[in-house]
Design a protein around this motif. Structure first.
Motif, PDB file in Angstrom:
ATOM      1  N   LEU A   3      38.083  53.879  31.233  1.00 42.72           N
ATOM      2  CA  LEU A   3      37.497  54.477  32.136  1.00 42.72           C
ATOM      3  C   LEU A   3      37.054  53.649  33.260  1.00 42.72           C
ATOM      4  CD1 LEU A   3      36.220  57.213  33.537  1.00 42.72           C
ATOM      5  CD2 LEU A   3      34.006  56.546  32.066  1.00 42.72           C
ATOM      6  N   LEU A   4      36.640  52.637  33.012  1.00 42.71           N
ATOM      7  CA  LEU A   4      36.011  51.373  34.053  1.00 42.71           C
ATOM      8  C   LEU A   4      37.223  51.063  34.787  1.00 42.71           C
ATOM      9  CD1 LEU A   4      34.025  49.377  35.067  1.00 42.71           C
ATOM     10  CD2 LEU A   4      34.598  47.813  33.156  1.00 42.71           C
ATOM     11  N   THR A   5      38.481  50.904  34.106  1.00 43.48           N
ATOM     12  CA  THR A   5      39.774  50.303  35.107  1.00 43.48           C
ATOM     13  C   THR A   5      40.138  51.641  35.788  1.00 43.48           C
ATOM     14  OG1 THR A   5      40.409  48.503  33.741  1.00 43.48           O
ATOM     15  CG2 THR A   5      42.270  49.572  35.228  1.00 43.48           C
ATOM     16  N   LEU A   6      39.877  52.911  35.361  1.00 42.95           N
ATOM     17  CA  LEU A   6      40.495  54.013  36.320  1.00 42.95           C
ATOM     18  C   LEU A   6      39.504  53.975  37.531  1.00 42.95           C
ATOM     19  CD1 LEU A   6      40.923  56.676  33.713  1.00 42.95           C
ATOM     20  CD2 LEU A   6      42.554  55.648  35.080  1.00 42.95           C
ATOM     21  N   VAL A   7      38.248  53.662  37.344  1.00 43.83           N
ATOM     22  CA  VAL A   7      37.239  53.723  38.362  1.00 43.83           C
ATOM     23  C   VAL A   7      37.570  52.673  39.490  1.00 43.83           C
ATOM     24  CG1 VAL A   7      34.821  53.340  39.323  1.00 43.83           C
ATOM     25  CG2 VAL A   7      35.499  54.993  37.364  1.00 43.83           C
ATOM     26  N   CYS A   8      37.903  51.571  39.006  1.00 46.98           N
ATOM     27  CA  CYS A   8      38.095  50.137  39.766  1.00 46.98           C
ATOM     28  C   CYS A   8      39.430  50.499  40.454  1.00 46.98           C
ATOM     29  CB  CYS A   8      38.202  48.870  38.604  1.00 46.98           C
ATOM     30  SG  CYS A   8      36.558  48.513  37.841  1.00 46.98           S
ATOM     31  N   SER A   9      40.377  50.946  40.067  1.00 47.32           N
ATOM     32  CA  SER A   9      41.562  51.183  40.621  1.00 47.32           C
ATOM     33  C   SER A   9      41.662  52.077  41.426  1.00 47.32           C
ATOM     34  CB  SER A   9      42.968  51.516  39.536  1.00 47.32           C
ATOM     35  OG  SER A   9      42.579  52.466  38.963  1.00 47.32           O
ATOM     36  N   ARG A  10      40.959  53.303  41.425  1.00 46.49           N
ATOM     37  CA  ARG A  10      40.980  54.131  42.279  1.00 46.49           C
ATOM     38  C   ARG A  10      39.721  53.727  43.491  1.00 46.49           C
ATOM     39  NH1 ARG A  10      39.157  58.524  37.799  1.00 46.49           N
ATOM     40  NH2 ARG A  10      41.222  59.179  37.308  1.00 46.49           N
ATOM     41  N   SER A  11      38.731  52.959  43.333  1.00 43.46           N
ATOM     42  CA  SER A  11      38.126  52.481  44.428  1.00 43.46           C
ATOM     43  C   SER A  11      38.598  51.518  45.302  1.00 43.46           C
ATOM     44  CB  SER A  11      36.843  51.897  43.697  1.00 43.46           C
ATOM     45  OG  SER A  11      36.169  51.311  44.676  1.00 43.46           O
ATOM     46  N   ALA A  12      39.693  50.543  44.681  1.00 47.27           N
ATOM     47  CA  ALA A  12      40.543  49.843  45.290  1.00 47.27           C
ATOM     48  C   ALA A  12      41.489  50.528  46.258  1.00 47.27           C
ATOM     49  CB  ALA A  12      41.025  48.781  44.406  1.00 47.27           C
ATOM     50  N   ALA A  13      42.038  51.472  45.866  1.00 45.66           N
ATOM     51  CA  ALA A  13      43.115  52.392  46.791  1.00 45.66           C
ATOM     52  C   ALA A  13      42.514  52.917  47.445  1.00 45.66           C
ATOM     53  CB  ALA A  13      43.545  53.216  45.458  1.00 45.66           C
ATOM     54  N   VAL A  14      41.382  53.750  47.434  1.00 48.57           N
ATOM     55  CA  VAL A  14      40.673  54.283  48.425  1.00 48.57           C
ATOM     56  C   VAL A  14      40.185  53.497  49.523  1.00 48.57           C
ATOM     57  CG1 VAL A  14      38.246  55.836  49.224  1.00 48.57           C
ATOM     58  CG2 VAL A  14      39.629  56.353  46.973  1.00 48.57           C
ATOM     59  N   GLY A  15      39.564  52.180  49.045  1.00 50.02           N
ATOM     60  CA  GLY A  15      39.183  51.299  50.200  1.00 50.02           C
ATOM     61  C   GLY A  15      40.319  50.891  50.999  1.00 50.02           C
ATOM     62  N   CYS A  27      34.242  45.257  38.623  1.00 53.18           N
ATOM     63  CA  CYS A  27      35.318  45.301  38.869  1.00 53.18           C
ATOM     64  C   CYS A  27      35.885  44.106  39.295  1.00 53.18           C
ATOM     65  CB  CYS A  27      35.664  46.628  39.931  1.00 53.18           C
ATOM     66  SG  CYS A  27      35.377  48.205  39.264  1.00 53.18           S
ATOM     67  N   THR A  28      37.262  43.677  39.063  1.00 53.51           N
ATOM     68  CA  THR A  28      37.931  42.583  39.547  1.00 53.51           C
ATOM     69  C   THR A  28      38.290  42.875  40.936  1.00 53.51           C
ATOM     70  OG1 THR A  28      40.184  43.075  38.814  1.00 53.51           O
ATOM     71  CG2 THR A  28      38.476  41.960  37.296  1.00 53.51           C
ATOM     72  N   GLY A  29      38.689  41.875  41.737  1.00 51.28           N
ATOM     73  CA  GLY A  29      39.410  42.087  43.249  1.00 51.28           C
ATOM     74  C   GLY A  29      40.602  42.923  42.982  1.00 51.28           C
ATOM     75  N   ASP A  30      41.520  42.741  41.746  1.00 53.12           N
ATOM     76  CA  ASP A  30      42.563  43.637  41.763  1.00 53.12           C
ATOM     77  C   ASP A  30      42.495  44.943  41.278  1.00 53.12           C
ATOM     78  OD1 ASP A  30      44.068  41.176  42.426  1.00 53.12           O
ATOM     79  OD2 ASP A  30      43.949  40.296  40.614  1.00 53.12           O
ATOM     80  N   GLY A  31      41.335  45.380  40.861  1.00 51.45           N
ATOM     81  CA  GLY A  31      41.070  46.729  40.603  1.00 51.45           C
ATOM     82  C   GLY A  31      41.019  46.858  39.065  1.00 51.45           C
ATOM     83  N   VAL A  32      40.730  46.318  38.139  1.00 52.63           N
ATOM     84  CA  VAL A  32      40.743  46.364  36.839  1.00 52.63           C
ATOM     85  C   VAL A  32      39.556  46.235  36.434  1.00 52.63           C
ATOM     86  CG1 VAL A  32      43.248  46.055  36.550  1.00 52.63           C
ATOM     87  CG2 VAL A  32      41.586  44.190  36.330  1.00 52.63           C
ATOM     88  N   GLY A  33      38.642  46.688  35.301  1.00 54.07           N
ATOM     89  CA  GLY A  33      37.544  46.287  34.509  1.00 54.07           C
ATOM     90  C   GLY A  33      37.286  45.022  34.568  1.00 54.07           C
ATOM     91  N   ALA A  34      36.343  44.400  34.898  1.00 56.85           N
ATOM     92  CA  ALA A  34      35.938  42.898  34.616  1.00 56.85           C
ATOM     93  C   ALA A  34      35.304  42.581  33.352  1.00 56.85           C
ATOM     94  CB  ALA A  34      35.357  42.328  35.853  1.00 56.85           C
ATOM     95  N   VAL A  35      35.931  42.499  32.377  1.00 56.03           N
ATOM     96  CA  VAL A  35      35.489  42.543  31.245  1.00 56.03           C
ATOM     97  C   VAL A  35      35.978  41.308  30.355  1.00 56.03           C
ATOM     98  CG1 VAL A  35      35.294  43.706  28.979  1.00 56.03           C
ATOM     99  CG2 VAL A  35      35.482  44.982  30.962  1.00 56.03           C
ATOM    100  N   LEU A  36      35.291  40.602  29.610  1.00 58.33           N
ATOM    101  CA  LEU A  36      35.323  39.392  28.861  1.00 58.33           C
ATOM    102  C   LEU A  36      35.346  39.596  27.213  1.00 58.33           C
ATOM    103  CD1 LEU A  36      33.852  36.597  30.969  1.00 58.33           C
ATOM    104  CD2 LEU A  36      36.096  37.189  31.086  1.00 58.33           C
TER     105      LEU A  36
END
Length: 286
Positions: free
Chosen positions: A113-125, A137-146
């Motif tokens: 879900l986090l990556t879906l939100v990040c990728s959608r946000s990057a695409a809308v932006g 979120c990373t700059g590439d639109g995926v979840g920033a998780v370690l």
């Protein structure tokens, strides 16, 4: 029990079946249909269809996509919120994604879900010319998780990290992880054969603002997957792009948005909303 009594009982049961079939199987549905044809109710009963030049183009109760044949958003139209119903807005497959707030690690065949939100946000932006950055979120639109590996204390916290992996950035899709180091340890991209699940999963907030420019309804699907509305904030975000694509004054587009903004139901239920299909039809009629 004699034959005569058996016949009478079966005849009575058959009569009851016929009477109830006529009442409940024919009479009641016909009565409900007639009630639904009363002026003021007929539109809802018939599916709240919207027609343009005598042809139905959709329902005011069901969202739809405004994309080209390849699924790319059409700049001249306001975009709806995402949908998880089938291939999108499928009334026969209405559903949510069933992903919760703990869904932060991507699976090989299913993004979190986090990556879906990040990728959608990057695409809308990118589409609307604003920043698509948001927390975690990373700059590439995926979840920033370690995934942080190392010895732990009795509460499960890693005391001294020995290895750190960016779990949502496979090595074959990124040149370098979104973060160089974590607590002095170099961050590595995920290798497909690495058991990163052994580590402590740590989302990284980053420096994105607490209130992103891209609204929440632009990056999350509704529970039904059929929501025909977007928030006024998401509509306002799209005004300049739509106006530029159509070559018209943005103030005219804002006026149409205001005309198609509905208030809270009964004054206090829900939030103000904009019907996307009705708004796009109004734009086409200019």
């Amino acid at each position: 029990m004699n034959i005569a009594n058996l016949i009478r009982q079966h005849a009575a049961a058959l009569r009851a079946l016929l009477v109830l079939t006529v009442i409940l199987g024919i009479g009641y549905p016909v009565f409900i249909w007639l009630v639904a044809q009363i002026p003021g109710l007929r539109g809802n009963a018939d599916g709240s269809l919207i027609e343009v030049n005598g042809k139905p183009v959709g329902s005011s109760l069901i969202g739809q996509s405004f994309t080209d044949a390849e699924g790319n958003p059409l700049p001249r139209y306001f975009q709806s919120r995402p949908s998880a119903a089938g291939d999108g807005y499928d009334p026969m497959a209405t559903s949510a994604s069933n992903l919760g707030p703990e869904s932060v690690v991507d699976q090989p065949d299913k993004p979190s879900l986090l990556t879906l939100v990040c990728s959608r946000s990057a695409a809308v932006g990118e589409l609307d010319g604003v920043s698509g950055a948001r927390p975690y979120c990373t700059g590439d639109g995926v979840g920033a998780v370690l995934s942080v590996l190392g010895p732990r204390d009795n509460r499960g916290n890693v005391i001294h990290p020995t290895k750190v992996i960016s779990v949502n950035e496979p090595c074959d899709t990124t040149k370098a992880p979104f973060l160089n180091s974590y607590e002095g340890v170099r961050v590595e991209c995920r290798q497909s054969d690495h058991e990163y699940t052994l580590g402590l999963i740590v989302p990284i907030r980053g420096d994105a603002p607490a209130n992103p420019q891209v609204p929440a309804d632009a990056v999350t699907a509704s529970g039904s997957g059929l929501d025909p509305h977007i928030s006024p904030a998401y509509a306002d975000l799209q005004v300049n792009r739509v106006a530029e694509a159509r070559g018209i004054n943005p103030d005219l587009v804002r006026a149409l948005v205001a005309d198609h903004t509905e208030g809270r139901t009964l004054g206090f239920f829900g939030e103000p909303r904009v019907n996307v299909l009705e708004l796009n039809i109004a734009l086409d009629s200019l």
